[in-house]
Every structure is written in C-alpha cells, then in structure tokens.
Design a protein around this motif. Structure first.
Motif, PDB file in Angstrom:
ATOM      1  N   VAL A 154     -93.289  63.555  10.109  1.00  0.00           N
ATOM      2  CA  VAL A 154     -93.648  63.123   8.755  1.00  0.00           C
ATOM      3  C   VAL A 154     -92.374  63.042   7.928  1.00  0.00           C
ATOM      4  N   ASP A 155     -92.069  61.827   7.500  1.00  0.00           N
ATOM      5  CA  ASP A 155     -90.861  61.470   6.754  1.00  0.00           C
ATOM      6  C   ASP A 155     -89.619  61.541   7.638  1.00  0.00           C
ATOM      7  N   ALA A 156     -88.585  60.838   7.178  1.00  0.00           N
ATOM      8  CA  ALA A 156     -87.394  60.673   8.009  1.00  0.00           C
ATOM      9  C   ALA A 156     -86.119  61.073   7.282  1.00  0.00           C
ATOM     10  N   GLY A 157     -86.265  61.840   6.213  1.00  0.00           N
ATOM     11  CA  GLY A 157     -85.133  62.487   5.570  1.00  0.00           C
ATOM     12  C   GLY A 157     -83.984  61.566   5.199  1.00  0.00           C
ATOM     13  N   LEU A 158     -82.788  62.125   5.234  1.00  0.00           N
ATOM     14  CA  LEU A 158     -81.541  61.407   5.015  1.00  0.00           C
ATOM     15  C   LEU A 158     -80.780  61.332   6.335  1.00  0.00           C
ATOM     16  N   LEU A 210     -94.558  57.917   6.980  1.00  0.00           N
ATOM     17  CA  LEU A 210     -93.820  58.037   5.724  1.00  0.00           C
ATOM     18  C   LEU A 210     -94.785  58.382   4.604  1.00  0.00           C
ATOM     19  N   THR A 211     -94.514  59.488   3.905  1.00  0.00           N
ATOM     20  CA  THR A 211     -95.324  59.772   2.719  1.00  0.00           C
ATOM     21  C   THR A 211     -95.105  58.695   1.671  1.00  0.00           C
ATOM     22  N   HIS A 212     -93.871  58.201   1.609  1.00  0.00           N
ATOM     23  CA  HIS A 212     -93.524  57.090   0.724  1.00  0.00           C
ATOM     24  C   HIS A 212     -92.159  56.590   1.172  1.00  0.00           C
ATOM     25  N   ALA A 213     -91.676  55.545   0.532  1.00  0.00           N
ATOM     26  CA  ALA A 213     -90.520  54.853   1.099  1.00  0.00           C
ATOM     27  C   ALA A 213     -89.263  54.918   0.248  1.00  0.00           C
ATOM     28  N   HIS A 214     -89.097  55.974  -0.540  1.00  0.00           N
ATOM     29  CA  HIS A 214     -87.821  56.167  -1.215  1.00  0.00           C
ATOM     30  C   HIS A 214     -86.740  56.480  -0.186  1.00  0.00           C
ATOM     31  N   PHE A 215     -85.494  56.197  -0.537  1.00  0.00           N
ATOM     32  CA  PHE A 215     -84.376  56.289   0.405  1.00  0.00           C
ATOM     33  C   PHE A 215     -84.255  57.656   1.062  1.00  0.00           C
ATOM     34  N   GLY A 246     -87.960  52.558  19.628  1.00  0.00           N
ATOM     35  CA  GLY A 246     -89.330  52.283  20.028  1.00  0.00           C
ATOM     36  C   GLY A 246     -90.382  53.157  19.377  1.00  0.00           C
ATOM     37  N   VAL A 247     -89.978  54.011  18.429  1.00  0.00           N
ATOM     38  CA  VAL A 247     -90.936  54.882  17.754  1.00  0.00           C
ATOM     39  C   VAL A 247     -91.617  54.108  16.625  1.00  0.00           C
ATOM     40  N   PRO A 248     -92.948  54.046  16.586  1.00  0.00           N
ATOM     41  CA  PRO A 248     -93.628  53.360  15.487  1.00  0.00           C
ATOM     42  C   PRO A 248     -93.403  54.102  14.171  1.00  0.00           C
ATOM     43  N   VAL A 249     -93.112  53.343  13.122  1.00  0.00           N
ATOM     44  CA  VAL A 249     -92.954  53.894  11.780  1.00  0.00           C
ATOM     45  C   VAL A 249     -94.069  53.322  10.918  1.00  0.00           C
ATOM     46  N   ARG A 250     -94.870  54.202  10.302  1.00  0.00           N
ATOM     47  CA  ARG A 250     -96.068  53.768   9.591  1.00  0.00           C
ATOM     48  C   ARG A 250     -96.011  54.196   8.134  1.00  0.00           C
ATOM     49  N   VAL A 251     -96.533  53.328   7.265  1.00  0.00           N
ATOM     50  CA  VAL A 251     -96.514  53.588   5.829  1.00  0.00           C
ATOM     51  C   VAL A 251     -97.742  52.938   5.210  1.00  0.00           C
ATOM     52  N   HIS A 252     -98.142  53.394   4.038  1.00  0.00           N
ATOM     53  CA  HIS A 252     -99.241  52.753   3.313  1.00  0.00           C
ATOM     54  C   HIS A 252     -98.803  51.357   2.872  1.00  0.00           C
ATOM     55  N   PRO A 253     -99.720  50.376   2.859  1.00  0.00           N
ATOM     56  CA  PRO A 253     -99.341  49.015   2.450  1.00  0.00           C
ATOM     57  C   PRO A 253     -98.656  48.950   1.091  1.00  0.00           C
ATOM     58  N   GLY A 254     -98.996  49.877   0.192  1.00  0.00           N
ATOM     59  CA  GLY A 254     -98.391  49.859  -1.134  1.00  0.00           C
ATOM     60  C   GLY A 254     -96.906  50.127  -1.141  1.00  0.00           C
ATOM     61  N   GLY A 311     -97.746  53.486  -3.067  1.00  0.00           N
ATOM     62  CA  GLY A 311     -98.359  53.766  -1.776  1.00  0.00           C
ATOM     63  C   GLY A 311     -98.177  55.188  -1.290  1.00  0.00           C
ATOM     64  N   HIS A 312     -97.820  56.084  -2.178  1.00  0.00           N
ATOM     65  CA  HIS A 312     -97.571  57.464  -1.748  1.00  0.00           C
ATOM     66  C   HIS A 312     -98.826  58.065  -1.125  1.00  0.00           C
ATOM     67  N   CYS A 313     -98.646  58.735   0.013  1.00  0.00           N
ATOM     68  CA  CYS A 313     -99.745  59.439   0.687  1.00  0.00           C
ATOM     69  C   CYS A 313     -99.269  60.814   1.129  1.00  0.00           C
ATOM     70  N   ALA A 314    -100.121  61.798   0.938  1.00  0.00           N
ATOM     71  CA  ALA A 314     -99.909  63.110   1.534  1.00  0.00           C
ATOM     72  C   ALA A 314    -100.688  63.166   2.845  1.00  0.00           C
ATOM     73  N   PHE A 315    -100.353  64.122   3.696  1.00  0.00           N
ATOM     74  CA  PHE A 315    -101.021  64.259   4.991  1.00  0.00           C
ATOM     75  C   PHE A 315    -101.489  65.700   5.160  1.00  0.00           C
ATOM     76  N   PHE A 316    -102.795  65.836   5.411  1.00  0.00           N
ATOM     77  CA  PHE A 316    -103.410  67.157   5.529  1.00  0.00           C
ATOM     78  C   PHE A 316    -103.791  67.419   6.975  1.00  0.00           C
TER      79      PHE A 316
END
Length: 225
Positions: free
Chosen positions: A11-15, A41-46, A59-67, A141-146
């Motif tokens: 969850v998320d890809a840091g810096l 990705l919880t969201h797509a800030h840098f 080859g790792v899928p990266v997924r994000v909310h459409p927003g 498009g921010h999403c949290a994951f529970f």
C-alpha cells in the motif's frame, strides 16, 4: 506491506529512498520486488508514488481510484487549497520534514500509468483482501484500505499523526497546503470511523493504536489549518 498465504500487497510506494527499506524487508522474507502481487495507491501525490513506476516496470500492477489516475501520471500537478511555498514560510515547523522528504527524492518522482481499478467501495481481490474506504478531500480519489481480519486501517493522508507542512503531531487532516478541500476531508473522517478499526497506520507519523474513533475525534477538534 501485507503478506498472507495468497501473496504480497504493497500500500503506497513512498519516495525513491524508500526502495532501500522495501528491498531489505523483502530480502528478509526471501522475496524480490517482482514477488509483489499488487501496489495499491491511497492517492497519487508524489510522496506516495515514488517507487510505483519502477515496480510497474517489473510487472507489478499498480492500482488507484479513477479520481486520481491522472494525478498518478503527473504527481506534482495538483492545486491545494492554499499555495505551498507561502504556507511553509509562515509555518516553519514543517521545513525540517519537507527537507527530509527532499533528501529522500521528493523532487525526482516519476509518474506512473496506474490501473484505475480501485472502486469507491467493496473488497479488493488482492492479498489481504482490504475493504476500500473512499475518502475524498485530500485528493478527489483518495481511498483508505481496511484490513478487517486484522482490525487495521491504512488511512493514507485522509488522517495523519504528523502533518508534514506544519511539523505538528497528533491525529489531524493534512494542512491546506496539500489538501484540495478541507471540508470534504473532514467529512471523510466519518467513513474512516465507520470501520471501527483498532489500529490506524497513517501516511505520515506514528501508528495510532487507540482506535479510529478517538483519532477522528481529535482530527475534527484540530480542524482545517
């Protein structure tokens, strides 16, 4: 990073500098980056996209909310409620945090072509099977994951315990210098609270182990800033 019998979810890809920590952790588990089954990705800030481009290249899928799909491609192109530089000049407590982020590669993050396959609600078919909690405000498009079986909520920047733009600690939403709509972000605390999570792992700051209800209450008390 979440590992279960089905595999590994990140969850998320840091810096960019986060790569050293990730590789060390994977190595301890006898794994490599290509063994990660999905990046959410919880969201797509840098500062949450840093390693995503490289992981996708393996080859790792990266997924994000459409927003936030467009933002994932261009993680610096967003307009917060107030201008960042003037805000930092009037809130010098955030400068050390921002400085550490810069050293960790915050100025050299590549965008990523992420799959816009994170829905606004539902359970994702990835290792750990997290429930999606759409929490707009910080970004659209921010999403949290529970992770219900663990009672753990990964809140991203919908709720943090360290504000990078002020340096202040404790549960709160992120400063207006990085949040698109603070009023919406505060309303999204209701969705986080509905999970009844016992542990909250935030995008910035220490884990909160006193339950999401108390964290949300404190964040509302702090309010927009």
């Amino acid at each position: 990073m979440i590992r279960d019998a089905d595999g590994v979810t990140l969850v998320d890809a840091g810096l960019p500098a986060t790569g050293k920590v990730l590789d060390a952790l994977l190595g301890d588990l006898g794994l490599r980056r290509r063994d990660i089954d999905a990046v959410l990705l919880t969201h797509a800030h840098f500062d949450h996209v840093g390693l995503a481009h490289g992981l996708r290249a393996t080859g790792v899928p990266v997924r994000v909310h459409p927003g936030d799909r467009r933002l994932a491609r261009h993680p610096y192109r967003y307009r917060p409620s107030v201008a960042r530089i003037p805000y930092l000049l009037t809130h010098p407590g955030g400068l050390p945090v921002i400085g550490r982020m810069a050293v960790a590669g915050a100025l050299a993050v590549r965008g990523v072509e992420a799959e816009s396959s994170v829905p606004s609600r539902g359970v994702l078919d990835v290792p750990g099977r997290p429930s999606v909690v759409h929490t707009p405000g910080h970004t659209d498009g921010h999403c949290a994951f529970f992770f219900a079986t663990r009672g753990v909520l990964l809140s991203g920047d919908a709720l943090v315990t360290l504000d990078p733009y002020t340096g202040k600690r404790g549960p709160q939403i992120v400063a207006n210098a990085a949040t698109k709509d603070a009023a919406t972000a505060l309303r999204s605390l209701d969705a986080l609270e509905a999970t009844e999570a016992g542990v909250v792992l935030t995008g910035h700051g220490d884990p909160w182990i006193s339950g999401i209800a108390s964290a949300a209450r404190r964040a509302r008390a702090v309010g927009p800033h």
